[in-house]
Motif scaffolding. Structure first.
Motif, mmCIF file in Angstrom:
data_model
loop_
_atom_site.group_PDB
_atom_site.id
_atom_site.type_symbol
_atom_site.label_atom_id
_atom_site.label_comp_id
_atom_site.label_asym_id
_atom_site.label_seq_id
_atom_site.Cartn_x
_atom_site.Cartn_y
_atom_site.Cartn_z
ATOM 1 N N ALA A 174 0.919 -1.238 -0.102
ATOM 2 C CA ALA A 174 -0.052 0.015 -0.054
ATOM 3 C C ALA A 174 0.859 1.322 0.004
ATOM 4 O O ALA A 174 0.402 2.288 -0.624
ATOM 5 C CB ALA A 174 -0.770 -0.018 1.258
ATOM 6 N N ALA A 175 1.876 1.191 0.866
ATOM 7 C CA ALA A 175 2.838 2.416 0.642
ATOM 8 C C ALA A 175 3.689 2.615 -0.603
ATOM 9 O O ALA A 175 3.709 3.640 -1.008
ATOM 10 C CB ALA A 175 3.966 2.148 2.047
ATOM 11 N N LEU A 176 4.280 1.527 -1.212
ATOM 12 C CA LEU A 176 5.043 1.826 -2.224
ATOM 13 C C LEU A 176 4.272 1.910 -3.732
ATOM 14 O O LEU A 176 4.761 2.609 -4.565
ATOM 15 C CB LEU A 176 5.734 0.430 -2.529
ATOM 16 C CG LEU A 176 4.826 -0.828 -2.983
ATOM 17 C CD1 LEU A 176 4.819 -1.047 -4.464
ATOM 18 C CD2 LEU A 176 5.778 -2.157 -2.473
ATOM 19 N N THR A 177 2.968 1.689 -3.659
ATOM 20 C CA THR A 177 2.052 2.026 -4.883
ATOM 21 C C THR A 177 1.714 3.684 -4.978
ATOM 22 O O THR A 177 1.419 3.977 -5.938
ATOM 23 C CB THR A 177 0.531 1.330 -4.577
ATOM 24 O OG1 THR A 177 -0.064 1.665 -3.431
ATOM 25 C CG2 THR A 177 0.733 0.001 -4.788
ATOM 26 N N LEU A 178 2.011 4.529 -3.701
ATOM 27 C CA LEU A 178 1.966 5.640 -3.664
ATOM 28 C C LEU A 178 3.167 6.305 -4.551
ATOM 29 O O LEU A 178 3.042 7.574 -5.054
ATOM 30 C CB LEU A 178 2.101 6.071 -2.082
ATOM 31 C CG LEU A 178 0.931 5.745 -1.484
ATOM 32 C CD1 LEU A 178 1.061 6.476 0.205
ATOM 33 C CD2 LEU A 178 -0.515 6.334 -1.961
ATOM 34 N N TRP A 179 4.460 5.555 -4.533
ATOM 35 C CA TRP A 179 5.334 6.436 -5.412
ATOM 36 C C TRP A 179 5.962 5.349 -6.647
ATOM 37 O O TRP A 179 6.724 6.044 -7.386
ATOM 38 C CB TRP A 179 6.559 6.551 -4.074
ATOM 39 C CG TRP A 179 7.024 5.566 -3.583
ATOM 40 C CD1 TRP A 179 6.634 4.821 -2.469
ATOM 41 C CD2 TRP A 179 8.142 4.793 -4.103
ATOM 42 N NE1 TRP A 179 7.543 3.689 -2.222
ATOM 43 C CE2 TRP A 179 8.525 3.682 -3.308
ATOM 44 C CE3 TRP A 179 9.101 4.610 -5.100
ATOM 45 C CZ2 TRP A 179 9.440 2.703 -3.571
ATOM 46 C CZ3 TRP A 179 9.751 3.710 -5.567
ATOM 47 C CH2 TRP A 179 10.390 2.723 -4.570
ATOM 48 N N SER A 180 5.963 4.355 -6.466
ATOM 49 C CA SER A 180 6.741 3.576 -7.349
ATOM 50 C C SER A 180 6.238 3.607 -8.789
ATOM 51 O O SER A 180 4.928 3.408 -9.048
ATOM 52 C CB SER A 180 6.773 1.930 -7.012
ATOM 53 O OG SER A 180 7.385 1.113 -7.898
ATOM 54 N N PRO A 181 7.013 3.908 -9.599
ATOM 55 C CA PRO A 181 6.687 4.019 -11.220
ATOM 56 C C PRO A 181 6.617 2.459 -11.860
ATOM 57 O O PRO A 181 6.009 2.414 -12.939
ATOM 58 C CB PRO A 181 7.642 4.952 -11.789
ATOM 59 C CG PRO A 181 8.906 4.475 -11.003
ATOM 60 C CD PRO A 181 8.395 4.348 -9.694
ATOM 61 N N MET A 182 6.901 1.358 -11.070
ATOM 62 C CA MET A 182 6.692 0.354 -11.511
ATOM 63 C C MET A 182 5.094 -0.474 -11.606
ATOM 64 O O MET A 182 4.909 -1.437 -12.128
ATOM 65 C CB MET A 182 7.465 -0.814 -10.846
ATOM 66 C CG MET A 182 9.054 -0.604 -11.050
ATOM 67 S SD MET A 182 9.577 -0.547 -12.862
ATOM 68 C CE MET A 182 11.381 -0.578 -12.597
ATOM 69 N N TYR A 183 4.335 0.389 -10.975
ATOM 70 C CA TYR A 183 2.768 0.004 -10.872
ATOM 71 C C TYR A 183 2.298 1.032 -11.543
ATOM 72 O O TYR A 183 2.573 2.021 -11.907
ATOM 73 C CB TYR A 183 2.662 -0.153 -9.328
ATOM 74 C CG TYR A 183 3.229 -1.117 -8.868
ATOM 75 C CD1 TYR A 183 2.415 -2.320 -8.530
ATOM 76 C CD2 TYR A 183 4.267 -0.949 -7.968
ATOM 77 C CE1 TYR A 183 3.127 -3.356 -7.801
ATOM 78 C CE2 TYR A 183 5.036 -1.947 -7.061
ATOM 79 C CZ TYR A 183 4.386 -2.929 -7.374
ATOM 80 O OH TYR A 183 4.726 -4.218 -6.714
ATOM 81 N N SER A 184 0.779 0.405 -12.017
ATOM 82 C CA SER A 184 -0.011 1.176 -12.787
ATOM 83 C C SER A 184 -0.777 2.356 -12.283
ATOM 84 O O SER A 184 -1.032 3.347 -12.829
ATOM 85 C CB SER A 184 -0.794 0.379 -13.737
ATOM 86 O OG SER A 184 -1.594 -0.116 -12.613
#
Length: 457
Positions: A174-184
């Motif tokens: 939940a935290a990494l989906t806020l910043w990671s460009p690897m997710y849509s």
């Protein structure tokens, strides 16, 4: 004759990212229709890999979308936006899966994950949350899959401790989906806002991500549990940091290079990922070849095999494409009076506006609606203008709601993965394990986002 099926199977798979790159650069109607054609050919060619449940869901969403099209003011732009969302997700999935498969062949990666779970129980929630930022943030779902796989192989571990480990991974997601460009998530949300770049969101995304990780570790520390012996050789945090430093440094250099290229070339980070990640995956295959005597040829052959293996994601491509179109069409079909009535509940407060956006996404996802469809629907209907919020704060609210919805709803890929690896019922490992975390996180994120735009004394 035996080579031809493989060759024809790789063509539609490769056509989707190529068409997406062309559309990201040109932003023309012709490039959009080429992207739609590439996705359609891919799904028709790989239709046997689409699960019956996804077929039924896509059929229902498609019929509803077709019914509402004549009722909205701008049907073609809505469909074009949905096609671009679906194509972008498919292209990111293809590129990142190539990198993920290549990374999983590096022995040091799996040893690093094993050492994470060998930490003492009190240190593990925080370590797993931080570890998910790197393994999941740079390797996509494959990094999280590796973490769940190692967690499932631990023996002599109580059910409560197992739930705690899987919850830490989910909250890290939940935290990494806020910043990671690897997710849509980030790429799709940015398409809803003109003029906002990935780097503009990063400071706020990192701040909320840190809150999520710290809050998750705090909630776990308040639960009294007996220390479990387990079967893994104990590890120390100092040794773990020392061993992970080279991997973390490479990951940071990789992301920094993508950001630099995006700024220099004036293109989106998504375009850089789609164009560069396959090359990086090929370099990893060359570094860890299946045939050391033919390193370069073996690396290229392995990349081709990984590309052909993307056929199994036909169901995801279909669902994301239909969900993208449905979300943009549904948002235009909702009467404006309904939207304004709901928006008035916030009283113009950025705190309540942010909380409403997040709660609406989480709530819709709990009704079996896909989190992506919920995020697009809420973000496109409860717009910043309607709520009287700055676009950047509204964007962050959508990202937070989307990330929290994924770990709460039992209908997400992450929840299904956690239930499959752990053997724990899906409602227990998703909704029950994360409900308190999600409620507190929404309140905390609303306070942070509202404080950002509230003028000081």
């Amino acid at each position: 004759m035996s080579k031809n099926p493989h060759w024809t199977q790789g063509v539609p798979t490769t056509a989707i990212p190529l068409a997406t790159l062309a559309d990201l650069v040109l932003r023309h109607t012709v490039s959009m229709w080429l992207l739609a054609a590439a996705c359609l050919v891919f799904m028709l060619y790989q239709r046997r890999y689409v699960a019956p449940g996804i077929r039924r869901t896509s059929l229902v969403l498609g019929l509803l979308t077709a019914t509402l099209l004549p009722l909205i003011d701008h049907p073609l732009p809505a469909l074009a936006s949905g096609v671009r969302i679906g194509g972008l997700i498919a292209s990111l999935l293809i590129a990142i899966n190539l990198l993920s498969r290549a990374s999983l062949r590096v022995p040091r990666m799996r040893q690093l994950v094993t050492d994470l779970f060998a930490l003492p129980r009190r240190q593990r929630p925080l370590a797993l949350g931080v570890g998910a930022q790197f393994l999941g943030g740079f390797l996509g779902l494959a990094g999280l899959t590796m973490m769940m796989d190692v967690a499932a192989q631990r023996q002599d571990v109580s059910k409560a401790e197992q739930i705690a480990d899987f919850s830490a991974i989910s909250r890290g997601y939940a935290a990494l989906t806020l910043w990671s460009p690897m997710y849509s998530n980030m790429s799709i949300v940015l398409t809803l806002y003109e003029g906002i770049r990935w780097t503009d969101v990063l400071p706020y995304a990192f701040a909320i991500s840190a809150i999520f990780i710290g809050l998750g570790a705090l909630l776990e520390s308040l639960k009294p549990r007996a220390e479990s012996s387990g079967t893994l050789k104990p590890s120390s945090i100092i040794q773990l940091l020392r061993d992970s430093l080279p991997i973390v440094a490479l990951m940071l250099c990789f992301v920094s290079g993508m950001v630099w290229a995006s700024d220099r070339l004036h293109v989106s980070v998504s375009a850089i990922i789609i164009a560069s990640v396959p090359f990086v995956a090929w370099l990893l295959n060359v570094w860890q070849p299946s045939e050391p005597t033919q390193r370069w040829r073996s690396g290229g052959r392995q990349l081709c095999q990984d590309l052909l293996g993307q056929s199994t994601m036909a169901g995801e491509v279909l669902l994301f494409l239909v969900s993208g179109c449905a979300g943009t069409v549904f948002s235009q079909a909702i009467p404006v009076s309904w939207i304004e009535a709901v928006a008035q509940l916030t009283g113009g407060s950025p705190y309540w506006g942010s909380l409403l956006v997040m709660a609406a996404i989480v709530g819709w996802s709990g009704t079996s609606m896909h989190p992506m469809l919920s995020a697009v629907l809420v973000g496109s209907s409860l717009t910043p203008a309607v709520l009287g919020m700055p676009p950047l704060v509204h964007l962050c609210s959508v990202l937070v709601g989307w990330g929290l919805a994924i770990i709460t709803t039992p209908f997400s890929v992450l929840s299904l993965m956690a239930a499959r690896f752990s053997g724990i019922p899906i409602l227990v490992i998703s909704l029950r394990a994360n409900l308190a975390f999600v409620l507190v996180s929404m309140g905390g994120a609303a306070l942070v986002l509202g404080w950002i735009v509230t003028p000081g004394p």
